[in-house]
Design a protein around this motif. Structure first.
Motif, PDB file in Angstrom:
ATOM      1  N   LEU A  99       8.937 -12.600  27.938  1.00 52.14           N
ATOM      2  CA  LEU A  99       7.640 -12.011  28.119  1.00 52.14           C
ATOM      3  C   LEU A  99       7.902 -11.530  29.668  1.00 52.14           C
ATOM      4  CD1 LEU A  99       5.223 -14.404  26.598  1.00 52.14           C
ATOM      5  CD2 LEU A  99       6.183 -12.262  25.559  1.00 52.14           C
ATOM      6  N   ASP A 100       7.203 -10.717  30.023  1.00 52.83           N
ATOM      7  CA  ASP A 100       7.105  -9.986  31.615  1.00 52.83           C
ATOM      8  C   ASP A 100       6.299 -11.073  32.337  1.00 52.83           C
ATOM      9  OD1 ASP A 100       8.762  -7.852  30.864  1.00 52.83           O
ATOM     10  OD2 ASP A 100       7.093  -6.581  30.448  1.00 52.83           O
ATOM     11  N   THR A 101       5.424 -11.545  31.771  1.00 53.79           N
ATOM     12  CA  THR A 101       4.233 -12.394  32.340  1.00 53.79           C
ATOM     13  C   THR A 101       4.873 -13.839  32.498  1.00 53.79           C
ATOM     14  OG1 THR A 101       2.553 -11.141  31.989  1.00 53.79           O
ATOM     15  CG2 THR A 101       2.109 -13.164  32.799  1.00 53.79           C
ATOM     16  N   PRO A 102       5.214 -14.370  33.839  1.00 54.96           N
ATOM     17  CA  PRO A 102       5.437 -15.896  33.812  1.00 54.96           C
ATOM     18  C   PRO A 102       4.318 -16.622  33.480  1.00 54.96           C
ATOM     19  CG  PRO A 102       4.995 -15.232  36.043  1.00 54.96           C
ATOM     20  CD  PRO A 102       4.796 -13.812  35.103  1.00 54.96           C
ATOM     21  N   THR A 103       4.714 -18.068  33.274  1.00 56.62           N
ATOM     22  CA  THR A 103       3.705 -19.026  32.861  1.00 56.62           C
ATOM     23  C   THR A 103       2.801 -19.261  34.202  1.00 56.62           C
ATOM     24  OG1 THR A 103       4.941 -20.733  33.478  1.00 56.62           O
ATOM     25  CG2 THR A 103       5.239 -20.271  31.425  1.00 56.62           C
ATOM     26  N   LYS A 104       1.795 -20.002  34.069  1.00 52.69           N
ATOM     27  CA  LYS A 104       1.095 -20.476  35.325  1.00 52.69           C
ATOM     28  C   LYS A 104       1.705 -21.166  36.439  1.00 52.69           C
ATOM     29  CE  LYS A 104      -3.354 -19.670  33.136  1.00 52.69           C
ATOM     30  NZ  LYS A 104      -4.753 -20.193  32.798  1.00 52.69           N
ATOM     31  N   LYS A 105       2.608 -21.829  35.829  1.00 49.77           N
ATOM     32  CA  LYS A 105       3.722 -22.442  36.781  1.00 49.77           C
ATOM     33  C   LYS A 105       5.089 -21.759  37.267  1.00 49.77           C
ATOM     34  CE  LYS A 105       2.185 -27.198  35.361  1.00 49.77           C
ATOM     35  NZ  LYS A 105       2.767 -28.476  34.965  1.00 49.77           N
ATOM     36  N   GLY A 106       5.076 -20.394  37.059  1.00 49.95           N
ATOM     37  CA  GLY A 106       5.922 -19.721  37.400  1.00 49.95           C
ATOM     38  C   GLY A 106       7.268 -19.844  36.546  1.00 49.95           C
ATOM     39  N   TYR A 107       7.362 -20.220  35.332  1.00 50.08           N
ATOM     40  CA  TYR A 107       8.411 -20.379  34.275  1.00 50.08           C
ATOM     41  C   TYR A 107       8.638 -19.241  33.680  1.00 50.08           C
ATOM     42  CZ  TYR A 107       7.519 -25.324  35.556  1.00 50.08           C
ATOM     43  OH  TYR A 107       7.429 -26.412  36.161  1.00 50.08           O
ATOM     44  N   SER A 108       9.764 -18.726  33.260  1.00 50.56           N
ATOM     45  CA  SER A 108       9.843 -17.670  32.413  1.00 50.56           C
ATOM     46  C   SER A 108       9.873 -18.045  30.974  1.00 50.56           C
ATOM     47  CB  SER A 108      11.340 -17.027  32.416  1.00 50.56           C
ATOM     48  OG  SER A 108      11.401 -16.781  33.782  1.00 50.56           O
ATOM     49  N   ALA A 109       9.100 -17.481  30.126  1.00 56.23           N
ATOM     50  CA  ALA A 109       8.748 -17.507  29.031  1.00 56.23           C
ATOM     51  C   ALA A 109       9.478 -16.764  27.758  1.00 56.23           C
ATOM     52  CB  ALA A 109       7.269 -17.587  28.532  1.00 56.23           C
ATOM     53  N   ILE A 110      10.134 -17.498  26.931  1.00 54.04           N
ATOM     54  CA  ILE A 110      10.933 -16.694  25.722  1.00 54.04           C
ATOM     55  C   ILE A 110       9.816 -16.804  24.528  1.00 54.04           C
ATOM     56  CG2 ILE A 110      12.423 -18.699  25.409  1.00 54.04           C
ATOM     57  CD1 ILE A 110      14.477 -16.490  24.215  1.00 54.04           C
ATOM     58  N   TYR A 111       9.742 -15.832  23.914  1.00 52.56           N
ATOM     59  CA  TYR A 111       8.434 -15.768  22.852  1.00 52.56           C
ATOM     60  C   TYR A 111       9.244 -15.640  21.457  1.00 52.56           C
ATOM     61  CZ  TYR A 111       4.569 -14.226  20.354  1.00 52.56           C
ATOM     62  OH  TYR A 111       3.569 -14.199  19.038  1.00 52.56           O
ATOM     63  N   CYS A 112       8.958 -16.180  20.404  1.00 51.57           N
ATOM     64  CA  CYS A 112       9.318 -16.074  19.169  1.00 51.57           C
ATOM     65  C   CYS A 112       8.268 -16.000  18.176  1.00 51.57           C
ATOM     66  CB  CYS A 112      10.152 -17.495  18.634  1.00 51.57           C
ATOM     67  SG  CYS A 112      11.505 -17.857  20.091  1.00 51.57           S
ATOM     68  N   GLN A 113       8.357 -15.045  17.169  1.00 51.49           N
ATOM     69  CA  GLN A 113       7.385 -14.638  16.218  1.00 51.49           C
ATOM     70  C   GLN A 113       8.038 -14.189  15.057  1.00 51.49           C
ATOM     71  OE1 GLN A 113       3.873 -12.308  17.673  1.00 51.49           O
ATOM     72  NE2 GLN A 113       4.405 -10.807  15.889  1.00 51.49           N
ATOM     73  N   LEU A 114       7.587 -14.600  13.844  1.00 56.74           N
ATOM     74  CA  LEU A 114       8.021 -14.194  12.638  1.00 56.74           C
ATOM     75  C   LEU A 114       7.283 -12.768  12.278  1.00 56.74           C
ATOM     76  CD1 LEU A 114       9.743 -14.801  10.112  1.00 56.74           C
ATOM     77  CD2 LEU A 114       7.823 -15.818   9.104  1.00 56.74           C
ATOM     78  N   LEU A 115       8.181 -11.749  12.104  1.00 57.68           N
ATOM     79  CA  LEU A 115       7.653 -10.457  11.625  1.00 57.68           C
ATOM     80  C   LEU A 115       7.757 -10.061  10.350  1.00 57.68           C
ATOM     81  CD1 LEU A 115       9.775  -8.410  14.462  1.00 57.68           C
ATOM     82  CD2 LEU A 115       7.194  -9.031  14.535  1.00 57.68           C
ATOM     83  N   ASP A 116       8.816 -10.700   9.644  1.00 60.03           N
ATOM     84  CA  ASP A 116       8.808 -10.491   8.192  1.00 60.03           C
ATOM     85  C   ASP A 116       8.709 -11.779   7.486  1.00 60.03           C
ATOM     86  OD1 ASP A 116       9.548 -10.177   5.438  1.00 60.03           O
ATOM     87  OD2 ASP A 116      11.012  -8.494   6.146  1.00 60.03           O
ATOM     88  N   ALA A 117       7.504 -11.746   6.691  1.00 57.14           N
ATOM     89  CA  ALA A 117       7.354 -13.277   6.028  1.00 57.14           C
ATOM     90  C   ALA A 117       8.118 -13.789   4.961  1.00 57.14           C
ATOM     91  CB  ALA A 117       5.723 -13.208   5.750  1.00 57.14           C
TER      92      ALA A 117
END
Length: 301
Positions: A99-117
């Protein structure tokens, strides 16, 4: 890989005032004395990533470097880094993106989401392989960061997906993530967690150290508690955020992977020659006693 590694290394000394050149050189000198490690292929950038992840401790850094490349040689999800149909299926079934937006503590976030169920399209080893490939590429481009937060969206995940998890691979993945990856893992979130989250936790909790359990947060379906850690707007549109749609992010990631084939071909050279290891070779049983066949895919009624 368009930016020369020398430029990336110099950038690290600029942004990290606590990065000590003499420490990096000392670790490099140690590396030259390790006949089993792929010395000619490990760059100063990777030494810096390891050193940063170990909070500047030289002794710990050397241990983690050795462990990292040993596990890359042993673990299944590092054996094949080809950009092929199995990887394409994994990255079209799961969205894995920073994600382009860091967490509130300044950490880089890697986001995982199922697209095909469709559970039949879920091959756990391939998804883990895709995750670590993206982590490797992202670290090469980004360098050190204050910390990493993993956000796993459980929306669309079913019990049928859990039954297709290979627990051998899960054990390897969580061990690598906690013990050997060149990152400071600071947060781990399950969002949209349904009532079978307890089943998932019973499967993976044995592979988690106390330190990881302490940073693990479970956010039930309908909860806004993730916003305590990162603005909801950072998430893809399907997750209620203001980011791009998941399919758009998916295509961006897939195109990025395809355009960096040379990077992954070069990374395959960074493997250990166990026959040259002082004191004798290490095997899977070195890390997991009685590993061979210790787990099978879980069968859930």
């Amino acid at each position: 890989m368009s930016v020369p590694v020398e430029v990336l290394v110099q950038k690290e000394y600029t942004k990290n005032i606590k990065m000590r050149l003499e420490d990096i050189q000392s670790i490099g000198d140690w590396l030259k004395q390790q006949p089993h490690l792929p010395q000619e292929y490990i760059t100063d950038l990777e030494i810096i990533l390891a050193y940063h992840s170990c909070e500047g401790c030289i002794e710990q850094t050397t241990k983690v470097i050795d462990l990292n490349y040993t596990l890359r040689t042993l673990f299944s999800f590092y054996q094949n880094r080809r950009i092929d149909i199995s990887l394409e299926t994994a990255l079209h079934t799961w969205l894995i993106t920073f994600l382009d937006t860091p967490t509130k503590k300044g950490y880089s976030a890697i986001y995982c989401q199922l697209l095909d169920a469709d559970p039949q399209k879920f091959v756990y080893n391939d998804v883990v392989k895709a995750f670590v490939m993206l982590m490797d590429l992202w670290q090469w481009e980004k360098g050190t960061v204050p910390g990493v937060a993993v956000i796993l969206n459980m929306d669309k995940v079913s019990v049928s997906h859990l039954s297709r998890m290979d627990l051998n691979v899960a054990q390897q993945f969580f061990y690598f993530l906690q013990e050997a990856m060149f990152v400071r893992l600071k947060e781990f979130h399950f969002i949209n967690a349904s009532n079978f989250i307890d089943t998932l936790m019973s499967m993976v909790k044995p592979f988690m150290k106390k330190e990881m359990l302490d940073i693990l947060k479970i956010h039930p379906v309908g909860s806004d508690s993730l916003e305590e850690y990162i603005p909801k707007a950072a998430l893809p549109k399907e997750a209620g955020g203001e980011n791009k749609e998941g399919n758009v992010l998916r295509d961006e990631i897939w195109n990025k992977i395809k355009s960096n084939e040379e990077f992954f071909e070069a990374e395959l050279k960074k493997r250990v020659e166990e026959s040259k290891r002082p004191g004798g070779p290490k095997t899977m049983s070195t890390f997991f006693s009685g590993f061979e066949g210790s787990f099978k895919k879980l069968e859930i009624d």
